[in-house]
Each structure stands twice: as C-alpha cells, then as structure tokens.
Design an enzyme around this catalytic site. Structure first.
Site, PDB file in Angstrom:
ATOM      1  CE  LYS A  67      -4.278  -1.777   2.093  1.00  0.00           C
ATOM      2  NZ  LYS A  67      -5.201  -1.473   3.140  1.00  0.00           N
ATOM      3  CE1 TYR A 223     -11.893 -11.160   5.008  1.00  0.00           C
ATOM      4  CE2 TYR A 223     -11.009  -8.772   5.830  1.00  0.00           C
ATOM      5  CZ  TYR A 223     -11.027  -9.971   5.048  1.00  0.00           C
ATOM      6  OH  TYR A 223     -10.009 -10.191   3.917  1.00  0.00           O
TER       7      TYR A 223
END
Length: 279
Positions: A67, A223
């Site tokens: 990133k 998640y």
C-alpha cells in the site's frame, strides 16, 4: 462496456476481492473480469509493475504489503491518500495511474448503512482502538466528515502520539488499553482496528467490554472470523455490533465507483458474504 480490474498484493490467493468485484461487474451490466496479481516479496516489485502496466488495466486494488510501496510508481495521488500515506485503489485512465484510499470512506459507509443515525449526528464520542494503517484511514475520514470527539487507545502510546501529531488532533485524548477499558462505556462508538482476534487466534480479545450496554455501538474491522470474540462479548453485554466484512464490501464499492463512475448497491451481497465467511 468491458473492464479489466485486478488486485496487487501478497499473499492474495484466497482474496474475496474477485468475488466482490465480479459481482459488481454483473450488477452494473458490464462485461469484464477481476484478476489477481500476486507479487512475492522475493520478486522485483518494479519489474512486475511494468508487466501490469502493459496489461492496460482500467484500475486495480492494492493490499498488504504494497500500500505504500506502490506510491512512487503512480502519476498522481489523491489528497486523502496522500494524507493517509497509503493507497489501496489505483485508477488507470489516459495512460496515467492515480492512487486513492477507500478504506476510511468504505468503513464509514458500512457503519452508516448499519446505523443510519450516525450519519445525521457527528457529535458522538468515538474511541478508535489501534494506531496502525487501518486506524489512520478511519480516523482521517471521520475527522473530514465532522466527527470531532475522537480518542485513541493503543498498546503503545508512542504510536498513538505519532498518529495524533500527523493529523494535528488537539482535542484527541490518548489512552492505554487498560485506561480505555475503564471508561469504555462513555463512548458512543468503539472501533477495533487491530488484528487481535483474527484467525487463527480467534479466541483473543483486546479489552474487556462487560460494562457496555445498548447505548454503545461496537465495531471490529476483523472479518475472519466474521463475528470476533470482541464482538461476541460486546453483544452478550447488550451492545450493538458492527462486523468487519461490511467494510470490505463498501470500500470495494467506492473503488468500483472510482473506476466506473457507477455506484453499485450492496443489498443481498452483505448476507451472501456473511454466509461465506461463516462457512
């Protein structure tokens, strides 16, 4: 209209992004595909990026550990991505690559979808647990949207101090995890942004939430598992919860919007992804 999208990162063979974006392509009535561009950390990132440029994609996502690595290879950087210091979405248009960060906006979209009143009242007391990249994106977006009562809790206060200084947050209080635990019920929204509780250590939780009530909203960006131990404890205490898989969908929705200028509704995909993650 036919589109070509992809994901750059490592490891990404089990990524949910192809499932999400191929669904979006169908929902929007387009043709196209979403491919994985896994770049092993032993490979030359520069060489692989050249290969990807030759593939003439319309856009691609970027995930860990690239990133920040991707930034020097971009032609332009969105103001938000520049402030956050990380890119997770690249728009390829007219031969130029522009970097964006959709994490914070995606998170907030998902939270407001679950609890619409939050979008109408930014005068909430918010606690962000963690001071890493995810916390940075969420903190910046909440600040931009008018939330001005945001505190930070982290295992080490040095990282929290750096984050506070980065965004010039004069009104933000910094707390250790034990300090946060003692006053947790004073926050309207508690956002857990660390990897604590992620598989295979799903039994772990970052702070005790037993004091919470229905007045508190507890959110976890993890998640896998879809309902973390942190969320289970909060729900058992009576608090309202918000699961991390929704952030995954809504940050992808925003990325797709940047690529195509089309906002695809999530609708049934939330429950479909929930069931997939539940196994």
């Amino acid at each position: 209209m036919e589109y070509r999208f992809g994901l750059v990162g490592y490891p990404i063979e089990h990524s949910l992004s192809p499932w999400i974006h191929n669904k979006f392509i169908l929902k929007a009535g387009f043709k196209g595909n979403y491919a994985l561009y896994e770049i092993n950390t032993t490979e030359s990132f520069a060489d692989r990026i050249k290969e990807i440029k030759n593939d003439m994609l319309d856009g691609f996502n970027v995930t860990v550990p690239y990133k920040q690595t991707i930034i020097p290879y971009l032609d332009d950087l969105d103001e938000k991505a520049a402030a956050i210091g990380a890119v997770n979405t690249v728009v390829c248009k007219g031969g130029k690559w522009t970097g964006y960060n959709t994490d914070g906006d995606g998170y907030l979209r998902s939270l407001i979808q679950a609890y619409p009143s939050i979008g109408q009242d930014t005068n909430k007391n918010v606690l962000i647990i963690g001071a890493g990249g995810a916390a940075r994106g969420i903190l910046y977006t909440l600040g931009q949207k008018g939330f001005n009562h945001i505190d930070l809790a982290n295992r080490t206060l040095d990282s929290a101090h750096k984050l506070k200084d980065l965004f010039n947050l004069d009104n933000t209080n910094l707390l250790t995890l034990s300090e946060a635990e003692n006053v947790l019920d004073s926050y309207d929204i508690i956002i857990q942004t660390t990897s604590v509780g992620m598989k295979p250590a799903q039994e772990k939780t970052i702070v005790n939430v037993n004091k919470l009530t229905k007045e508190n909203i507890v959110s976890d960006i993890v998640y896998q598992p879809v309902t973390t131990a942190f969320l289970k404890d909060a729900e058992n205490a009576g608090a309202r919860i918000h699961r991390g898989h929704s952030m995954l969908l809504y940050q992808a929705q925003y990325a797709f919007e940047l690529w195509t200028n089309i906002r695809v509704e999530i609708n049934e995909m939330d429950q479909e992804l929930f069931r997939q993650l539940e196994g």
